[in-house]
Design an enzyme around this catalytic site. Structure first.
Site, mmCIF file in Angstrom:
data_model
loop_
_atom_site.group_PDB
_atom_site.id
_atom_site.type_symbol
_atom_site.label_atom_id
_atom_site.label_comp_id
_atom_site.label_asym_id
_atom_site.label_seq_id
_atom_site.Cartn_x
_atom_site.Cartn_y
_atom_site.Cartn_z
ATOM 1 C CE1 TYR A 288 -4.268 -2.653 5.365
ATOM 2 C CE2 TYR A 288 -3.535 -0.377 5.142
ATOM 3 C CZ TYR A 288 -3.966 -1.565 4.565
ATOM 4 O OH TYR A 288 -4.079 -1.653 3.196
ATOM 5 C CB SER B 166 -0.870 0.010 1.251
ATOM 6 O OG SER B 166 -1.571 1.232 1.376
HETATM 7 P P1 NAD Z 1 -11.228 -6.357 0.107
HETATM 8 O O1 NAD Z 1 -12.012 -6.225 1.349
HETATM 9 O O2 NAD Z 1 -11.946 -6.605 -1.139
HETATM 10 O O3 NAD Z 1 -10.133 -7.489 0.247
HETATM 11 C C1 NAD Z 1 -9.531 -7.856 1.461
HETATM 12 C C2 NAD Z 1 -9.735 -9.354 1.618
HETATM 13 O O4 NAD Z 1 -8.964 -9.813 2.727
HETATM 14 C C3 NAD Z 1 -11.166 -9.748 1.934
HETATM 15 O O5 NAD Z 1 -11.925 -9.963 0.779
HETATM 16 C C4 NAD Z 1 -10.979 -11.039 2.726
HETATM 17 O O6 NAD Z 1 -11.230 -12.147 1.922
HETATM 18 C C5 NAD Z 1 -9.497 -11.042 3.089
HETATM 19 N N1 NAD Z 1 -9.274 -11.310 4.509
HETATM 20 C C6 NAD Z 1 -9.300 -10.439 5.543
HETATM 21 N N2 NAD Z 1 -9.040 -11.093 6.699
HETATM 22 C C7 NAD Z 1 -8.844 -12.391 6.377
HETATM 23 C C8 NAD Z 1 -8.512 -13.562 7.115
HETATM 24 N N3 NAD Z 1 -8.332 -13.530 8.465
HETATM 25 N N4 NAD Z 1 -8.395 -14.741 6.456
HETATM 26 C C9 NAD Z 1 -8.581 -14.796 5.121
HETATM 27 N N5 NAD Z 1 -8.875 -13.723 4.358
HETATM 28 C C10 NAD Z 1 -8.991 -12.535 4.985
HETATM 29 O O7 NAD Z 1 -10.367 -5.026 0.007
HETATM 30 P P2 NAD Z 1 -9.143 -4.590 -0.923
HETATM 31 O O8 NAD Z 1 -9.014 -3.160 -0.689
HETATM 32 O O9 NAD Z 1 -9.282 -5.109 -2.288
HETATM 33 O O10 NAD Z 1 -7.920 -5.289 -0.235
HETATM 34 C C11 NAD Z 1 -6.979 -6.047 -0.959
HETATM 35 C C12 NAD Z 1 -5.588 -5.600 -0.618
HETATM 36 O O11 NAD Z 1 -5.413 -4.266 -1.051
HETATM 37 C C13 NAD Z 1 -5.270 -5.605 0.872
HETATM 38 O O12 NAD Z 1 -3.973 -6.142 1.054
HETATM 39 C C14 NAD Z 1 -5.262 -4.147 1.227
HETATM 40 O O13 NAD Z 1 -4.397 -3.886 2.299
HETATM 41 C C15 NAD Z 1 -4.729 -3.558 -0.045
HETATM 42 N N6 NAD Z 1 -4.943 -2.117 -0.218
HETATM 43 C C16 NAD Z 1 -6.204 -1.608 -0.315
HETATM 44 C C17 NAD Z 1 -6.381 -0.254 -0.498
HETATM 45 C C18 NAD Z 1 -7.747 0.364 -0.638
HETATM 46 O O14 NAD Z 1 -7.850 1.599 -0.617
HETATM 47 N N7 NAD Z 1 -8.792 -0.401 -0.797
HETATM 48 C C19 NAD Z 1 -5.260 0.595 -0.582
HETATM 49 C C20 NAD Z 1 -3.992 0.038 -0.482
HETATM 50 C C21 NAD Z 1 -3.853 -1.315 -0.304
#
Ligand code: NAD
Ligand code: MG
Length: 333
Positions: free
Chosen positions: A238, A225
């Site tokens: 986080y 991120s």
């Molecule tokens: P999202 O909620 O769609 O995906 C996160 C996923 O993590 C969930 O769908 C879930 O399946 C999984 N998860 C959480 N806890 C879990 C556990 N204990 N066991 C198994 N699975 C688990 O959201 P997203 O934003 O697409 O997140 C995907 C990645 O992107 C993450 O690593 C997040 O840190 C990163 N990210 C997101 C953003 C943003 O703004 N959305 C920004 C930077 C990085």
């Protein structure tokens, strides 16, 4: 957890480029021609391509469902077009039910890969949609619910994926837990443990298990991120895991380059996903989400799909230890 065995796995889970080429100084090629490069691609204005804030205030219990978001995120369901870049590859994607993981899963299937997705049992509804989309491409889609906070579950997820896909050559450590807290005092030991276990231990356990299957040409990708570089005040636990994921990417890349395995990362900026509406952001931040980027809007998961494809594809053979960003003009790297 409900419907979950001791190991954390649920019982039922065991289951073109532009075509219009203008040579300098020559007459234009007929505009209607479909060249060997494909037909002409549509030119999008990135500023107006997707919804801008203000957004409706909304919240869901963790981990949240993409299907219940307003507006619904775009994971490339109707737009991503593949061109065989990952034909025959076998990929495991954590958090593959929604967000960036789902966008990558759809893109990988359309690029010719067989795909296993891991997710939490509460996300079955989102996961089913992804499996259906993978199968629609004529590819193998494997659904493996399970909680990454357990070592044994991580080992089982990898072995089930390898068994049902007939091997494994791409691992995407994408799942993460993000729960915003205004002060350090509000982060309970249980919170801290859940974030570290999901984001760091899960990645470590899965990658260690996957190495038994990965061979020369394989690729590992972490979703880190912009928070790894410029952390927000309310995302202390986080953000430190995202920095750890970025650092893990770089050390492991050095360790595995002599074995022909590449390790890279993707660093998104603000992206419209369930993570943000299920405790990841304050309501105040959600309403204006992404509005402070130079693009003036959040990204959609679909806008990052091609980065995962690029990092996994064999024509990116010199890229390892890299982190590719997509943050609407802000953020790092
Ligand atoms: P999202 O909620 O769609 O995906 C996160 C996923 O993590 C969930 O769908 C879930 O399946 C999984 N998860 C959480 N806890 C879990 C556990 N204990 N066991 C198994 N699975 C688990 O959201 P997203 O934003 O697409 O997140 C995907 C990645 O992107 C993450 O690593 C997040 O840190 C990163 N990210 C997101 C953003 C943003 O703004 N959305 C920004 C930077 C990085
Ligand atoms: Mg999800």
């Amino acid at each position: 957890m409900k419907n979950t065995q001791d190991n954390g796995l649920t019982r039922r889970s065991m289951i073109g480029g532009t075509g219009l080429l203008l040579a300098a100084g020559s007459a234009p090629v007929a505009a209607s021609a479909a060249t060997s490069q494909g037909t002409e691609t549509k030119m999008d204005d990135p500023r107006t391509k997707y919804p801008k804030p203000p957004f409706r205030s909304q919240s869901q219990p963790f981990p949240g469902l993409a299907s219940k978001m307003d507006p619904k995120p775009d994971h490339g369901e109707t737009s991503y077009k593949g061109s065989g870049r990952l034909a025959g590859r076998k990929a495991l994607i954590t958090g593959g039910d929604s967000g960036m993981g789902r966008a990558a899963a759809i893109a990988f299937a359309r690029e010719g890969a067989d795909v296993a997705i891991n997710y939490l049992p509460e996300e079955e509804e989102d996961a089913r949609e992804v499996i259906d989309l993978i199968k629609k491409e004529g590819r193998v889609g494997v659904a493996i619910p399970g909680d990454l906070r357990h070592e044994e579950t991580c080992n089982l997820i990898v072995s089930q994926a390898a068994k049902e896909l007939g091997g494994l050559d791409i691992l995407i450590n994408n799942a993460s837990r993000q729960q915003q807290k205004q002060s350090l005092a509000e982060i309970t030991t249980e919170d801290f443990d859940a974030t570290i276990k999901t984001n760091i231990y899960g990645m470590f356990w899965l990658t260690r298990a996957a190495l038994a299957h990965l061979k020369e040409g394989s690729a590992i990708i972490q979703t880190t991120s912009e928070q790894a570089y410029d952390p927000s005040a309310n995302l202390v636990d986080y953000a430190m895991t995202k920095a750890a994921m970025m650092n893990f990417t770089k050390s492991l890349a050095k360790q595995l380059a002599p074995k022909g395995i590449r390790v890279n990362g993707v660093a998104p900026g603000p992206i419209w996903t369930p993570l943000q509406v299920s405790g990841g952001a304050t309501q105040e931040k959600l309403v204006s989400f992404g509005g402070d980027t130079p693009m003036g809007r959040p990204g959609q998961p679909a806008e990052l799909a091609s980065i995962y494809v690029q990092l996994a594809a064999s024509d990116a053979s010199y890229a390892t230890g890299q982190v590719y960003g997509a943050a609407g003009g802000g953020g790092q790297p």
